[in-house]
Design a protein around this motif. Sequence first.
Motif, short mmCIF file in Angstrom:
data_model
loop_
_atom_site.label_atom_id
_atom_site.label_comp_id
_atom_site.label_asym_id
_atom_site.label_seq_id
_atom_site.Cartn_x
_atom_site.Cartn_y
_atom_site.Cartn_z
N VAL A 200 54.30 47.17 40.29
CA VAL A 200 52.85 47.41 40.39
C VAL A 200 52.09 46.10 40.30
CG1 VAL A 200 50.87 48.44 39.21
CG2 VAL A 200 52.97 49.76 39.49
N ALA A 201 52.49 45.21 39.40
CA ALA A 201 51.80 43.92 39.25
C ALA A 201 51.87 43.11 40.54
CB ALA A 201 52.40 43.14 38.09
N THR A 202 53.00 43.18 41.22
CA THR A 202 53.15 42.45 42.48
C THR A 202 52.20 42.98 43.55
OG1 THR A 202 55.47 41.96 42.00
CG2 THR A 202 54.78 41.81 44.29
N VAL A 203 52.06 44.30 43.60
CA VAL A 203 51.12 44.90 44.56
C VAL A 203 49.69 44.53 44.20
CG1 VAL A 203 50.19 47.07 45.45
CG2 VAL A 203 52.66 46.80 45.15
N LEU A 204 49.35 44.60 42.92
CA LEU A 204 48.00 44.23 42.48
C LEU A 204 47.67 42.79 42.86
CD1 LEU A 204 47.91 45.81 38.91
CD2 LEU A 204 46.81 46.68 40.98
N ALA A 205 48.65 41.91 42.74
CA ALA A 205 48.45 40.51 43.10
C ALA A 205 48.15 40.36 44.59
CB ALA A 205 49.67 39.68 42.72
N ALA A 206 48.79 41.18 45.40
CA ALA A 206 48.62 41.08 46.85
C ALA A 206 47.28 41.63 47.32
CB ALA A 206 49.75 41.82 47.56
N VAL A 207 46.74 42.62 46.61
CA VAL A 207 45.50 43.28 47.07
C VAL A 207 44.28 42.84 46.27
CG1 VAL A 207 46.81 45.29 47.85
CG2 VAL A 207 45.77 45.31 45.57
N GLN A 208 44.41 41.85 45.41
CA GLN A 208 43.28 41.45 44.57
C GLN A 208 42.07 41.03 45.41
OE1 GLN A 208 43.78 37.60 42.38
NE2 GLN A 208 45.80 37.58 43.33
N GLY B 48 36.09 44.84 37.62
CA GLY B 48 35.81 43.42 37.54
C GLY B 48 36.41 42.64 38.69
N ALA B 49 36.55 41.34 38.50
CA ALA B 49 37.10 40.46 39.53
C ALA B 49 38.59 40.69 39.70
CB ALA B 49 36.84 39.01 39.15
N PHE B 50 39.08 40.35 40.89
CA PHE B 50 40.51 40.36 41.21
C PHE B 50 41.10 41.77 41.23
CE2 PHE B 50 39.68 36.70 38.22
CZ PHE B 50 39.24 35.83 39.21
N ALA B 51 40.23 42.78 41.30
CA ALA B 51 40.67 44.18 41.29
C ALA B 51 39.73 45.00 42.15
CB ALA B 51 40.69 44.71 39.86
N ASP B 52 40.03 46.29 42.29
CA ASP B 52 39.10 47.20 42.95
C ASP B 52 39.00 48.48 42.13
OD1 ASP B 52 41.33 48.77 43.54
OD2 ASP B 52 41.48 48.04 45.60
N ALA B 53 38.24 49.44 42.63
CA ALA B 53 37.97 50.64 41.85
C ALA B 53 39.22 51.47 41.58
CB ALA B 53 36.91 51.49 42.55
N ALA B 54 40.29 51.26 42.37
CA ALA B 54 41.53 52.01 42.14
C ALA B 54 42.15 51.68 40.79
CB ALA B 54 42.53 51.73 43.26
N ALA B 55 41.77 50.57 40.19
CA ALA B 55 42.28 50.22 38.87
C ALA B 55 41.90 51.26 37.81
CB ALA B 55 41.74 48.84 38.45
N TRP B 56 40.89 52.08 38.12
CA TRP B 56 40.44 53.11 37.18
C TRP B 56 41.14 54.45 37.40
CZ3 TRP B 56 37.67 51.38 33.28
CH2 TRP B 56 36.74 50.33 33.45
N ILE B 57 42.14 54.52 38.27
CA ILE B 57 42.68 55.80 38.70
C ILE B 57 43.11 56.70 37.53
CG2 ILE B 57 44.99 54.79 39.10
CD1 ILE B 57 45.27 56.78 41.45
N GLY B 58 43.83 56.13 36.56
CA GLY B 58 44.27 56.95 35.43
C GLY B 58 43.12 57.37 34.54
N VAL B 59 42.15 56.51 34.37
CA VAL B 59 40.98 56.82 33.55
C VAL B 59 40.16 57.93 34.21
CG1 VAL B 59 38.82 55.90 32.58
CG2 VAL B 59 40.91 54.49 32.59
#
Length: 244
Positions: A152-160, A13-24
Amino acid sequence: MTTPTPTVVLVHGAFADAAAWIGVIWELRSRGIPVIAPANPLRGLASDAAYVASVVSQIDGPVVLVGHSYGGALITVAGTEENVVGLVYVAAYVLREGESLGELQARFPDSPLTSSLKEWRYPLLDGDSAVEVTIDEAAFPAVFAADVTGEVATVLAAVQRPLAAAAFAETASAAAWLTKPSWALVAGADRAINPEVQRYGARRAGAVVVELPDASHAVALSEPTQVAELIRDAVRATSRPAHR
C-alpha cells in the motif's frame, strides 16, 4: 429539541488525496453520520482554505471540519464559516492567525520529511512557472506511511499529489479555534510532521487531545477506527440538545 447531526467534511493534506479517508468514511457512515471528503487543490494556503470554505458554505446545517496534515492549516482558516461547529485535527498543523507552516515548524527540530522532498515545476496562467514538492518515492514509506503494508505504501508513493511550495510561507488569515471547540489526534511516530509540532498546536488551541504513540503520518489509513472515534466525539459534543 436537538440540533441536526453535523456533516463531517474531511480535508486531506499534501502528498495524498481524499481516498486516504476511505476507512474513516466507512466508519462514520456506518454510524449514520453524513460525511464528504472534497479534493484539496494543494495550490496555496489562502486559495485552498477559500475552496474548503466554499464547500462548507454550501452545506445545509452544521459542519464538523476535519483536517489531516496541511489540511489542518486549511480548517483553521475555513473554520470561521458560520455553520462550522467544531474542528478536528488529525496529525495536523494547527496555526495561529498570522503564522505560516514554516514559522511553526521552525520552532522544533526538522522531521525526516524536510530532507526527503523532491522539487518539480508547474505552469502558471501568466506563462511563468512555480515550484511544487512531493516526497521522494524511496523515502515515502518510512516518512509517510510506516504503519501500513509495504504494498500500500508503494502505491501511495506513486499516486501522491504535490503541494505548491509557496504554501509553506503563506500565513493564516484567521484561527477558527479561538471561537470553535477543537479536538486533535497526535501521531506519536509521525516522521512527516514532528509530533511535538502537533502537540504544541493542539495545546495552544485548547484541543481535546488523543495520542496514538505508534501511529505514522498515515494514521487515517492505519487507524481509521480510532480516527473516526475522535470525530464521533466531536459530532456528539456538537449535537447536544438545544434549548428552546
